[in-house]
Design a protein around this motif. Structure first.
Motif: not given
Length: 255
Positions: A72-76, A82-85, A101-103, A195-199
């Motif tokens: 779910a995190a990967l899809a969001e 964004v690269r960090h979520l 970093d996308g992974r 330090r995510p770009d989005r939560i």
């Protein structure tokens, strides 16, 4: 597994030979070999060789699987660009995932991000995992409904909770706000680490209640500290389909 096989053969018209790859979203905890170690909500699955079963179902086809919260995190992250979520999914349990970093973090084959088992209340209720005070024990759908029932003095179906919350019933507001406060504490803590770009806040239970993600955001704002990472939880973009969308992304390549 029989139902899964029947569904796959129906979709593939009896043959899986033309499949390029398969991605599977898994709620259970698996070991490195793909065997179910634990699934508290489905204890009968413990010990199942899921990887072996999937290989038999999709012979000759690459099959990749990962935790449903991770996917779910990967899809969001993909949907938001964004690269960090950080993702928290609220349903029967609490799922979660981190993308750096996308992974996926910690990454397929190295276990899953069990955000639901972050301890948010050392004196809290017992979790399905056996510990006390896990986020899942405080903020999952069933935990919230139990709290609402205790406050109201009678059983509270999910459909009734949403209506009562919208009308501002005190027992409904208190029950839901406690869950949102616990989720905010987990979100803020994870933000300090990665330090995510989005939560994002997702899951069927969260999606079915008025302003759920916004309530989490308000609690997170109260926990902000000077110089700390900005924490602005928002509703998941993909809703209940995020894990399946993540499985498709996983099938296309390693995450």
């Amino acid at each position: 597994m029989t139902a899964l096989a029947e569904g796959v053969h129906a979709v593939c018209e009896g043959s899986t030979r033309d499949l390029e790859a398969v991605g599977v979203s898994v709620p259970a905890t698996l070991d490195r070999g793909g065997k179910v170690v634990t699934w508290p909500g489905r204890p009968g699955w413990t010990g199942l060789d899921l990887a072996g079963s999937l290989d038999l179902l999709f012979p000759g086809t690459p099959v990749r699987y990962a935790d449903d919260g991770d996917l779910a995190a990967l899809a969001e992250a993909h949907a938001a660009g964004v690269r960090h979520l950080v993702h928290l999914g609220v349903g029967t349990g609490i799922g979660g995932g981190i993308v750096l970093d996308g992974r996926l973090c910690p990454g397929t084959g190295r276990g899953s991000c069990e955000a639901g088992h972050i301890i948010v209340d050392r004196g809290g209720p017992r979790c399905d995992c056996g510990r006390y005070g896990c986020l899942q024990a405080v903020a999952s759908g069933p935990a919230t409904l139990r709290r609402a029932a205790a406050l109201r003095g009678g059983e509270v179906p999910f459909t009734e909770l949403g209506g009562a919350l919208a009308r501002g019933r005190s027992w409904a507001v208190e029950a839901v706000e406690e869950s949102c406060a616990a989720l905010a504490a987990a979100a803020v803590s994870l933000a300090e680490l990665v330090r995510p770009d989005r939560i994002t806040i997702g899951g069927g239970f969260a999606a079915g209640l008025p302003d759920f993600a916004e309530r989490v955001r308000r609690h997170a704002q109260r926990l902000a500290r000077p110089g700390g990472p900005p924490v602005e939880p928002a509703a998941a973009a993909l809703g209940g389909l995020s894990s399946l969308q993540g499985a498709l992304l996983l099938a296309r390549g390693p995450a």
